[in-house]
Scaffold this active site. Structure first.
Site, PDB file in Angstrom:
ATOM      1  N   ILE A  69      30.443  22.114   5.959  1.00  0.00           N
ATOM      2  CA  ILE A  69      30.456  20.666   5.760  1.00  0.00           C
ATOM      3  C   ILE A  69      31.873  20.140   5.975  1.00  0.00           C
ATOM      4  O   ILE A  69      32.836  20.671   5.405  1.00  0.00           O
ATOM      5  CB  ILE A  69      29.987  20.290   4.339  1.00  0.00           C
ATOM      6  CG1 ILE A  69      28.634  20.918   4.022  1.00  0.00           C
ATOM      7  CG2 ILE A  69      29.930  18.767   4.179  1.00  0.00           C
ATOM      8  CD1 ILE A  69      27.511  20.473   4.930  1.00  0.00           C
ATOM      9  N   ILE A 103      22.870  19.231  -0.368  1.00  0.00           N
ATOM     10  CA  ILE A 103      23.084  20.331   0.571  1.00  0.00           C
ATOM     11  C   ILE A 103      23.428  21.631  -0.145  1.00  0.00           C
ATOM     12  O   ILE A 103      23.091  22.722   0.332  1.00  0.00           O
ATOM     13  CB  ILE A 103      24.169  19.974   1.627  1.00  0.00           C
ATOM     14  CG1 ILE A 103      24.241  21.050   2.709  1.00  0.00           C
ATOM     15  CG2 ILE A 103      25.517  19.752   0.965  1.00  0.00           C
ATOM     16  CD1 ILE A 103      22.930  21.332   3.437  1.00  0.00           C
ATOM     17  N   GLY A 301      22.330  12.725   5.468  1.00  0.00           N
ATOM     18  CA  GLY A 301      23.468  13.410   6.067  1.00  0.00           C
ATOM     19  C   GLY A 301      23.747  14.702   5.320  1.00  0.00           C
ATOM     20  O   GLY A 301      22.824  15.341   4.812  1.00  0.00           O
ATOM     21  N   GLU A 302      25.012  15.112   5.286  1.00  0.00           N
ATOM     22  CA  GLU A 302      25.440  16.329   4.590  1.00  0.00           C
ATOM     23  C   GLU A 302      24.927  17.617   5.236  1.00  0.00           C
ATOM     24  O   GLU A 302      25.136  18.693   4.688  1.00  0.00           O
ATOM     25  CB  GLU A 302      24.967  16.340   3.119  1.00  0.00           C
ATOM     26  CG  GLU A 302      25.414  15.211   2.258  1.00  0.00           C
ATOM     27  CD  GLU A 302      24.897  15.320   0.828  1.00  0.00           C
ATOM     28  OE1 GLU A 302      24.213  16.321   0.504  1.00  0.00           O
ATOM     29  OE2 GLU A 302      25.174  14.412   0.030  1.00  0.00           O
ATOM     30  N   GLY A 303      24.183  17.520   6.333  1.00  0.00           N
ATOM     31  CA  GLY A 303      23.513  18.703   6.858  1.00  0.00           C
ATOM     32  C   GLY A 303      22.187  18.961   6.182  1.00  0.00           C
ATOM     33  O   GLY A 303      21.589  20.034   6.355  1.00  0.00           O
TER      34      GLY A 303
END
Length: 334
Positions: A69, A103, A301-303
């Protein structure tokens, strides 16, 4: 494999290795003999063979997945493009580090090692409506953060981001790469109201008017953020190491798109984890030729979407490598 400027980085992309065709053929042959009707596992079969080709093994395993990240701050945030202040980037990095973000849970669930890489959070990028967001050397430095974050021992990678204002950056990149109007690419991001959405459109349009005619990697520097460039660097490094990548949402795919536009085929080692609720994400996926694995309405988001898809990719590989063939199971294939 070092690079000191964008031209050197692009040269590495052009020289990047491709899939192992012998391993792919072996995986296809094995898949054809597994104890199931042909094609009955649908896309799981396609994913397993894709993974095998990039890892160079006809019967691969996923044993060391990684989530990286990256965090950065954006100068355009001062123009009111986000519902949250830039200080939230620092606060969320602390949350990642303490294991409290979505995440963190998704990485743990997938058995992945997670690392967090804040990049000069006290020095936001330049407002791209006035000048390039990053100089070439600033962009190269951010690319190197992503490049160096990839563990060479990893065998599956997710890159994610945190950066207040980065949906505006992603929209401007997509607009510059693929055309159309700012309204085609700008969404509500963190939840801006109608007035905030109008500001985002104006900021995006101004940035594209100033920088839109540049080459793809120059667009990354001019309209991106440090965390956006770092994701691109991580994706590129994974290609050099033949590590398959699961792409996340709109911001990640905008970063990845700069690689694909610079050197077509640069994302062949990537698969799209999901399609997000951010309005323009489906269009970016179409533009880079990726069909998402999941559609869950995520826009965090954040993966997170890619992290959610990680167990699915692991399952595909497990079926390819772990199932018995008809011969091994003593089952008739007729």
């Amino acid at each position: 494999m070092a690079f000191s400027d964008l031209a050197g980085f692009e040269a590495l992309l052009k020289a990047a290795p491709g899939p192992d065709h012998e391993a792919k053929a072996g995986a296809e042959a094995r898949n054809g003999q597994l104890t199931k009707p042909a094609g009955s596992l649908g896309r799981l079969e396609e994913i397993g063979i894709w993974y095998a080709a990039w890892r160079g093994e006809a019967r691969p395993r996923v044993s060391q997945p990684q989530v990286a990240i990256f965090a950065g701050n954006h100068g355009v945030t001062a123009r009111g493009v986000s519902a949250f202040p830039a200080e939230v980037t620092v606060q969320m990095v602390a949350n990642f580090e303490h294991g409290g973000a979505a995440i963190n849970q998704l990485a743990r669930n997938a058995g992945a090692i997670m690392s967090i890489h804040p990049i000069e959070l006290d020095r936001p990028t330049t407002d791209f409506t006035e000048a390039p967001a990053m100089s070439e050397m600033e962009c190269v430095a951010a690319l190197k953060v992503g490049w160096e974050a990839v563990n060479p021992e990893s065998d599956l990678l997710v890159v994610g981001e945190m950066g207040i204002g980065n949906t505006t950056s992603a929209a401007a990149i997509a607009n510059a790469l693929f055309g159309g109007t700012a309204a085609d690419w700008v969404g509500r991001g963190t939840g801006v109201d109608d007035a905030g959405l109008k500001i985002k459109e104006e900021v995006c349009a101004a940035g594209v008017a100033l920088h839109g005619g540049k080459a793809p990697l120059e667009i990354l520097a001019s309209l991106g953020g440090r965390e956006v460039a770092a994701m691109a660097g991580g994706i590129a490094r994974a290609r050099m190491l033949r590590i398959p990548v699961i792409l996340d949402g709109f911001i990640c795919c905008a970063a990845a798109a700069t690689l694909e536009k610079a050197v077509p085929g640069s994302l062949d080692h990537c698969i799209a984890g999901h399609v997000s609720a951010e309005a323009a994400h489906p269009a970016v996926l179409r533009a880079i030729g990726k069909e998402p694995l999941l559609s869950m309405g995520l826009r965090l988001g954040e993966g997170s979407g890619a992290g959610l898809a990680m167990p699915l990719v692991k399952a595909a590989v497990a079926c390819l490598s772990g199932m018995a063939t008809f011969a091994e199971a003593g089952v008739s294939d007729k």
